[in-house]
Structures are given as structure tokens and as C-alpha cells.
Write a protein that holds these residues in place. Sequence first.
Motif, PDB file in Angstrom:
ATOM      1  N   ALA A  88       0.839  -1.202   0.000  1.00  0.00           N
ATOM      2  CA  ALA A  88       0.000   0.000   0.000  1.00  0.00           C
ATOM      3  C   ALA A  88       0.871   1.249   0.000  1.00  0.00           C
ATOM      4  CB  ALA A  88      -0.929  -0.003   1.208  1.00  0.00           C
ATOM      5  N   LYS A  89       1.898   1.254   0.831  1.00  0.00           N
ATOM      6  CA  LYS A  89       2.814   2.398   0.896  1.00  0.00           C
ATOM      7  C   LYS A  89       3.594   2.548  -0.406  1.00  0.00           C
ATOM      8  CE  LYS A  89       5.059   2.585   4.906  1.00  0.00           C
ATOM      9  NZ  LYS A  89       5.728   2.064   6.125  1.00  0.00           N
ATOM     10  N   GLU A  90       3.949   1.434  -1.027  1.00  0.00           N
ATOM     11  CA  GLU A  90       4.660   1.481  -2.308  1.00  0.00           C
ATOM     12  C   GLU A  90       3.803   2.147  -3.388  1.00  0.00           C
ATOM     13  OE1 GLU A  90       7.124  -1.684  -5.098  1.00  0.00           O
ATOM     14  OE2 GLU A  90       5.231  -2.328  -4.199  1.00  0.00           O
ATOM     15  N   ALA A  91       2.518   1.780  -3.444  1.00  0.00           N
ATOM     16  CA  ALA A  91       1.613   2.372  -4.423  1.00  0.00           C
ATOM     17  C   ALA A  91       1.391   3.852  -4.144  1.00  0.00           C
ATOM     18  CB  ALA A  91       0.276   1.632  -4.421  1.00  0.00           C
ATOM     19  N   ALA A  92       1.278   4.206  -2.881  1.00  0.00           N
ATOM     20  CA  ALA A  92       1.098   5.614  -2.515  1.00  0.00           C
ATOM     21  C   ALA A  92       2.298   6.443  -2.945  1.00  0.00           C
ATOM     22  CB  ALA A  92       0.867   5.741  -1.008  1.00  0.00           C
ATOM     23  N   ALA A  93       3.492   5.927  -2.694  1.00  0.00           N
ATOM     24  CA  ALA A  93       4.710   6.647  -3.060  1.00  0.00           C
ATOM     25  C   ALA A  93       4.872   6.764  -4.569  1.00  0.00           C
ATOM     26  CB  ALA A  93       5.925   5.945  -2.458  1.00  0.00           C
ATOM     27  N   ALA A  94       4.314   5.802  -5.308  1.00  0.00           N
ATOM     28  CA  ALA A  94       4.432   5.813  -6.766  1.00  0.00           C
ATOM     29  C   ALA A  94       3.474   6.794  -7.431  1.00  0.00           C
ATOM     30  CB  ALA A  94       4.202   4.411  -7.325  1.00  0.00           C
ATOM     31  N   GLY A  95       2.471   7.279  -6.678  1.00  0.00           N
ATOM     32  CA  GLY A  95       1.554   8.265  -7.237  1.00  0.00           C
ATOM     33  C   GLY A  95       0.197   7.737  -7.642  1.00  0.00           C
ATOM     34  N   PHE A  96      -0.227   6.600  -7.073  1.00  0.00           N
ATOM     35  CA  PHE A  96      -1.560   6.067  -7.381  1.00  0.00           C
ATOM     36  C   PHE A  96      -2.637   7.020  -6.865  1.00  0.00           C
ATOM     37  CE2 PHE A  96       0.786   2.534  -8.603  1.00  0.00           C
ATOM     38  CZ  PHE A  96      -0.003   1.462  -8.996  1.00  0.00           C
TER      39      PHE A  96
END
Length: 295
Positions: A88-96
Motif C-alpha cells: 500500500a505504501k509502495e503504491a502511494a509513493a508511486a503516485g496512485f
Amino acid sequence: MKSLREVLADADARHVAVGHFNISDLAALKGIFDGARELQLPILIGVSEGEREFIGVRQAAALIKNLREQYDYPIFLNADHTHSLDKAKEAAAAGFDEIIFDASKLTIDQNIVQTREAVAAIRAINPEIVIEGEIGYIGSNSEIIAVRPEESLTLSTPEEAVQFVKETGVDVLAPAVGNMHGLLKSMTTGGADAEHKHLNIQRIAELKAAITLAGGKYMTLHGGSGTEDADFVAAAKAGMTIIHVSSELRLAWRRGVEEGLKDPNEIAPYKITAPAVEGIKKIVIDRLKLFNGLG
């Protein structure tokens, strides 16, 4: 151009639904985007954990951002069925634009604890991300199965929905209302004899009324593939603001590729997948018309 939050608010006010379609490759994305642009309707693109692993988390984000900016078009990206806090944090950091944190396999109390933690972590990275949580049994695999799981017949209750929304702070709730991920074999035959999923429209309306009073915002329908057309229309009117379709697109992709492979001398991938693109586009147009009451 409107933000995703503005798009959802507008759809909710008009009692229509934003179409959510999953991708695994560029052929699917092209078919979905072409269909949406033909109708000039906003869309959400979903990538599950498996799809993100195949495409790449940052690569998926870059693709959707590029389309949005180049065409000035309301296309948004959702991290579909995210089961771990790290992803979830990875997707947030990627700009989802949206993240679904799915702990629905746990008890309702455990689900609340983990979802609340995910909401806090995601908002610490970007408070504008739309966050969704799930209750009840919907399943998580887009596959063709022989028999409907018994668990999928149990509906989420207004009491569960209110508790979950209040204690987690999610923007969007995904409940169990007769929906189910994947397709039954009898749903893939086509024609008048094909079986369809049927939704409990009264329960959708009850859940919507309950979470609205509790300060909740939106609901989403997962597992839309194979649903009766009239139920799509009624679900949007009753309170579903996002509707997911994936398995139908995967089936159209496979059948399209099989058609493209009939010429044994054709080796250009974009020519082989062309029928898949058209098949996916047709489904997207058909579904978006239903979701938006366009007839």
C-alpha cells in the motif's frame, strides 16, 4: 480537469457509477481507454498486486499519468486488492490515485485494526489518495470456476458497514451484496441461456443510507463481471459509485488473441492482439453506458 475525488462526488450526486477496469498489458489499456474516450466518460484503471508485479508499480503509474496529461482526460489509477501495508505504501509513493486495502479475509475487528493502520500510513504519504476498505466475502481472484462459493451468498450488514467506516476512516466501502469475483463457467457461454449474477439492490440502498449517516462517502461494487445488465443500472442508482469489471475483459483478451492467432503467418504482436483490443473496447462501452444510464 476534475480530480478523482471530484469525479466521485459528481457521480454520487447524479446516482451513476464510475467504471473501473483492470489491465495486465497495453492491449487491455488501449481497449479500455479508447472505449472511455468514445463516450467521454471518466474511468479508473485497476492493477492488482499480481498485475503490478507484472507491469511494474511505477511503470503503471507513469502510463496513466501520461495519458491523463497528454489527453487532458480523467483517467485514474487504483492499487486494486492490496493486502499488505508495504505494498500500500509502495503504491502511494508511486503516485496512485486510489488504494484498496483488503483485509476482508480477517474478522471484522482485525480488518478494522489493519485497515485503520493502512489509512494512517497512506494519508501520511499523500492525503489526497482515495482509500477503500472491504468487508464481507467477495473473493479476490478473476478466474472461471465451476461452483459459486457458499460464503459469497452472505451479505454485509448496515451495522458492520457503519462500524467499519467510523473506525477506519476509509473514503470508499466495498461490501458483499451478492457480488463475487470471477465468473462461473455457465456465465461464459453467451446467449440467452448464460447465467448472470444478481445483486441485492435493497441491501445496497440500506448500506448506502447507513454509511451516509455515519459520515461515509462512497461504495464500490467488486466482481461486476457477469452481472445482469438491469442490476448494474439499479446498483448505481441505489448507491454504488464505482463498479469493477475485470474477468470479462480477461476473457475477451484471451478470445481475441485466439482469433488473432488463426493466421499462422502473423507474428506481429500488435496485429495478433488487435481483436482483443476491439473485444475489450466493446465491453467497456457497453458497461459504461449501463453504469451511466445511457441506455
